[in-house]
Motif scaffolding. Structure first.
Motif, PDB file in Angstrom:
ATOM      1  N   SER A 192       0.862  -1.175   0.000  1.00 44.59           N
ATOM      2  CA  SER A 192       0.000   0.000   0.000  1.00 44.59           C
ATOM      3  C   SER A 192       0.902   1.229   0.000  1.00 44.59           C
ATOM      4  O   SER A 192       1.993   1.212   0.563  1.00 44.59           O
ATOM      5  CB  SER A 192      -0.931   0.012   1.215  1.00 44.59           C
ATOM      6  OG  SER A 192      -0.195   0.076   2.425  1.00 44.59           O
ATOM      7  N   LYS A 193       0.416   2.282  -0.646  1.00 37.20           N
ATOM      8  CA  LYS A 193       1.273   3.450  -0.799  1.00 37.20           C
ATOM      9  C   LYS A 193       0.444   4.717  -0.927  1.00 37.20           C
ATOM     10  O   LYS A 193      -0.670   4.694  -1.441  1.00 37.20           O
ATOM     11  CB  LYS A 193       2.153   3.295  -2.051  1.00 37.20           C
ATOM     12  CG  LYS A 193       3.156   4.414  -2.270  1.00 37.20           C
ATOM     13  CD  LYS A 193       4.014   4.163  -3.506  1.00 37.20           C
ATOM     14  CE  LYS A 193       5.041   5.271  -3.708  1.00 37.20           C
ATOM     15  NZ  LYS A 193       5.888   5.057  -4.897  1.00 37.20           N
ATOM     16  N   SER A 194       1.007   5.824  -0.443  1.00 35.90           N
ATOM     17  CA  SER A 194       0.406   7.132  -0.637  1.00 35.90           C
ATOM     18  C   SER A 194       1.511   8.139  -0.921  1.00 35.90           C
ATOM     19  O   SER A 194       2.595   8.065  -0.333  1.00 35.90           O
ATOM     20  CB  SER A 194      -0.403   7.556   0.584  1.00 35.90           C
ATOM     21  OG  SER A 194      -1.036   8.795   0.347  1.00 35.90           O
ATOM     22  N   VAL A 242       1.171   3.036 -12.082  1.00 37.93           N
ATOM     23  CA  VAL A 242       2.034   2.409 -13.094  1.00 37.93           C
ATOM     24  C   VAL A 242       3.472   2.319 -12.591  1.00 37.93           C
ATOM     25  O   VAL A 242       4.142   1.285 -12.732  1.00 37.93           O
ATOM     26  CB  VAL A 242       1.973   3.215 -14.409  1.00 37.93           C
ATOM     27  CG1 VAL A 242       2.978   2.664 -15.416  1.00 37.93           C
ATOM     28  CG2 VAL A 242       0.568   3.156 -14.998  1.00 37.93           C
ATOM     29  N   ARG A 243       3.950   3.402 -11.991  1.00 37.64           N
ATOM     30  CA  ARG A 243       5.336   3.402 -11.483  1.00 37.64           C
ATOM     31  C   ARG A 243       5.511   2.391 -10.359  1.00 37.64           C
ATOM     32  O   ARG A 243       6.569   1.748 -10.248  1.00 37.64           O
ATOM     33  CB  ARG A 243       5.691   4.806 -10.994  1.00 37.64           C
ATOM     34  CG  ARG A 243       5.883   5.810 -12.129  1.00 37.64           C
ATOM     35  CD  ARG A 243       6.133   7.208 -11.610  1.00 37.64           C
ATOM     36  NE  ARG A 243       6.399   8.144 -12.699  1.00 37.64           N
ATOM     37  CZ  ARG A 243       6.498   9.462 -12.548  1.00 37.64           C
ATOM     38  NH1 ARG A 243       6.367  10.007 -11.331  1.00 37.64           N
ATOM     39  NH2 ARG A 243       6.737  10.242 -13.576  1.00 37.64           N
ATOM     40  N   LEU A 244       4.482   2.236  -9.540  1.00 41.69           N
ATOM     41  CA  LEU A 244       4.562   1.239  -8.465  1.00 41.69           C
ATOM     42  C   LEU A 244       4.639  -0.166  -9.049  1.00 41.69           C
ATOM     43  O   LEU A 244       5.405  -1.014  -8.565  1.00 41.69           O
ATOM     44  CB  LEU A 244       3.349   1.371  -7.537  1.00 41.69           C
ATOM     45  CG  LEU A 244       3.284   0.387  -6.361  1.00 41.69           C
ATOM     46  CD1 LEU A 244       4.524   0.509  -5.477  1.00 41.69           C
ATOM     47  CD2 LEU A 244       2.022   0.628  -5.532  1.00 41.69           C
ATOM     48  N   GLY A 245       3.847  -0.417 -10.098  1.00 42.01           N
ATOM     49  CA  GLY A 245       3.907  -1.720 -10.759  1.00 42.01           C
ATOM     50  C   GLY A 245       5.278  -2.010 -11.316  1.00 42.01           C
ATOM     51  O   GLY A 245       5.784  -3.134 -11.220  1.00 42.01           O
ATOM     52  N   GLY A 280       3.198  11.136   2.835  1.00 38.74           N
ATOM     53  CA  GLY A 280       2.963   9.866   2.169  1.00 38.74           C
ATOM     54  C   GLY A 280       3.692   8.735   2.869  1.00 38.74           C
ATOM     55  O   GLY A 280       4.439   8.959   3.833  1.00 38.74           O
ATOM     56  N   TYR A 281       3.477   7.508   2.398  1.00 35.68           N
ATOM     57  CA  TYR A 281       4.170   6.354   2.994  1.00 35.68           C
ATOM     58  C   TYR A 281       4.124   5.183   2.024  1.00 35.68           C
ATOM     59  O   TYR A 281       3.382   5.185   1.037  1.00 35.68           O
ATOM     60  CB  TYR A 281       3.514   5.961   4.326  1.00 35.68           C
ATOM     61  CG  TYR A 281       2.166   5.284   4.183  1.00 35.68           C
ATOM     62  CD1 TYR A 281       2.073   3.901   4.030  1.00 35.68           C
ATOM     63  CD2 TYR A 281       0.987   6.022   4.206  1.00 35.68           C
ATOM     64  CE1 TYR A 281       0.849   3.278   3.889  1.00 35.68           C
ATOM     65  CE2 TYR A 281      -0.242   5.404   4.078  1.00 35.68           C
ATOM     66  CZ  TYR A 281      -0.311   4.032   3.914  1.00 35.68           C
ATOM     67  OH  TYR A 281      -1.526   3.421   3.764  1.00 35.68           O
ATOM     68  N   TYR A 282       4.920   4.164   2.321  1.00 36.37           N
ATOM     69  CA  TYR A 282       4.900   2.926   1.554  1.00 36.37           C
ATOM     70  C   TYR A 282       5.052   1.760   2.530  1.00 36.37           C
ATOM     71  O   TYR A 282       5.949   1.747   3.374  1.00 36.37           O
ATOM     72  CB  TYR A 282       6.048   2.895   0.535  1.00 36.37           C
ATOM     73  CG  TYR A 282       6.180   1.563  -0.170  1.00 36.37           C
ATOM     74  CD1 TYR A 282       5.295   1.215  -1.187  1.00 36.37           C
ATOM     75  CD2 TYR A 282       7.166   0.647   0.201  1.00 36.37           C
ATOM     76  CE1 TYR A 282       5.396  -0.004  -1.833  1.00 36.37           C
ATOM     77  CE2 TYR A 282       7.292  -0.571  -0.439  1.00 36.37           C
ATOM     78  CZ  TYR A 282       6.402  -0.893  -1.461  1.00 36.37           C
ATOM     79  OH  TYR A 282       6.501  -2.111  -2.098  1.00 36.37           O
TER      80      TYR A 282
END
Length: 410
Positions: free
Chosen positions: A286-288, A309-312, A386-388
């Motif tokens: 999960s990311k923000s 897309v960049r996370l993928g 944000g976070y990841y």
């Protein structure tokens, strides 16, 4: 400085904020920095800013002409109209009540004064009090029965003013009152008019206390219905977002990425909400991400699509399906055509990233099926950071989802 290119940092493909701030007025510099830039350099092309797709239409040209030919006072009136009607249409009340209030604002309800003006009748005295001519002001503000109704509802404050126009009175009440009060106020207007008609055409007499009880009862029924609908909707969210990933067997993708955005128009900030799941529905990540200088919720959704897309790519995914509740952004991302809209730079980056995947598809999904991504974005907007996280969601998001679960039926 002669070219726009000189305002862009070619290495980072971002605007040179320091030069913009020192060269242009603050509001112009802000508007320039809100224009998204594609990472890849491309030739210039003509874009029509009056339409979302970026192509010219006579309709949008007409709207722009209207905008630039208005005098300043017209702009103020236009803003007041928009604010009032936006609040009215967003109230959770029956359409028949909204339409009645809308008719009152345009003075197109058949009061005796209006019927007399159209030469339908000769006598225009109020059928209840017989004291004066029955116009909108009299029906909803000045008739003794109406005044008593508002007093019984603890709404006497809406009568303590010197406003003459019905329209100005309605907008004033909406500006002063919170949503709950506006909800009851609109129910009151509708039932006052309904009781007037019952008195006139059915000879049914109701005193002010009877009418006020009807208003309170009807308002409570609407709130009860709204709560039931909300619970049913949250029940669907629980199944779709918390319980398991449904209807995935017929999809050819190995991993699902849901995304949504939260946007604050006053600060021009937005946040990304991303959830990555496997075929069994387990959360892989999960990311923000916090975004600054965002022009609209439309642009905010596009930024989130690019982050998805960049996370993928960063996760090394070969095939994935990306789901969002913005049909327009989903369609633009899936397309291979050059986008000419205000978010064209972001869409170009999304399209350029597609070759990193063996298979990638963009799908539109309902808002009710995207609640977890939205909660992630909303909580990040509150915190301003944000976070990841891998294999889970943050504690704040868990708490918010737990509150949603507690409202759901077993």
């Amino acid at each position: 400085m002669e070219l726009v290119l000189e305002l862009i940092d070619e290495d980072s493909r971002t605007w040179k904020a320091d030069i913009l701030v020192n060269t242009f007025r603050a509001e112009i510099a802000k508007n320039i920095m809100q224009i998204p830039l594609a990472r890849s350099v491309h030739d210039d092309f003509q874009v029509w800013g009056g339409e979302t797709p970026g192509t010219f239409s006579v309709r949008s040209a007409y709207k722009l002409l209207q905008k630039f030919t208005r005098i300043p006072s017209d702009e103020i009136i236009q803003a007041e109209n928009k604010n009032f009607y936006r609040k009215l249409w967003n109230l959770h009340i029956s359409s028949k009540i909204k339409i009645t209030v809308w008719k009152i604002t345009w003075n197109c309800i058949p009061t005796f004064a209006n019927l007399k003006l159209k030469r339908v009748i000769v006598e225009a005295r109020c059928p209840r009090c017989r004291q004066t001519e029955e116009d909108s002001n009299h029906v909803f503000r000045q008739c003794p029965t109406t005044e008593e109704v508002w007093s019984h509802l603890s709404f006497a404050w809406i009568l303590n003013n010197n406003i003459q126009s019905t329209w100005e009175w309605l907008t004033w009440v909406f500006n002063q009152g919170i949503n709950k009060q506006c909800h009851l106020f609109c129910c009151g207007l509708w039932l006052i008019w309904s009781n007037r008609n019952q008195f006139l055409y059915e000879n049914k007499i109701s005193n002010s206390r009877d009418i006020s009880r009807q208003i309170i009862s009807y308002n409570s029924e609407l709130h009860g219905l709204e709560e039931k609908l909300r619970i049913c909707e949250i029940g669907r969210l629980r199944i779709c977002e918390i319980g398991r990933l449904h209807n995935q067997d017929n999809r050819r993708t190995n991993v699902i990425i849901h995304f949504d955005a939260a946007f604050d128009q006053f600060s021009s900030k937005s946040t990304t909400g991303l959830v990555v799941r496997d075929r069994q529905g387990e959360i892989l990540a999960s990311k923000s991400v916090l975004h600054l200088n965002v022009t609209s919720s439309f642009a905010a959704e596009a930024y989130v699509g690019l982050q998805a897309v960049r996370l993928g790519i960063s996760l090394g995914l070969h095939a994935c399906g990306i789901f969002e509740d913005s049909r327009t952004v989903s369609k633009k991302s899936q397309s291979t055509e050059r986008d000419k809209s205000i978010i064209g730079g972001i869409i170009r980056d999304i399209q350029d990233a597609k070759p990193f995947f063996q298979e990638i598809d963009f799908h539109f999904t309902l808002k009710t099926e995207n609640v977890l991504a939205y909660v992630i974005a909303k909580e990040a907007l509150k915190k301003g950071v944000g976070y990841y996280l891998e294999n889970g969601i943050s504690e704040q998001v868990q708490q918010e989802m737990e509150r949603i679960r507690q409202r759901c039926p077993d």
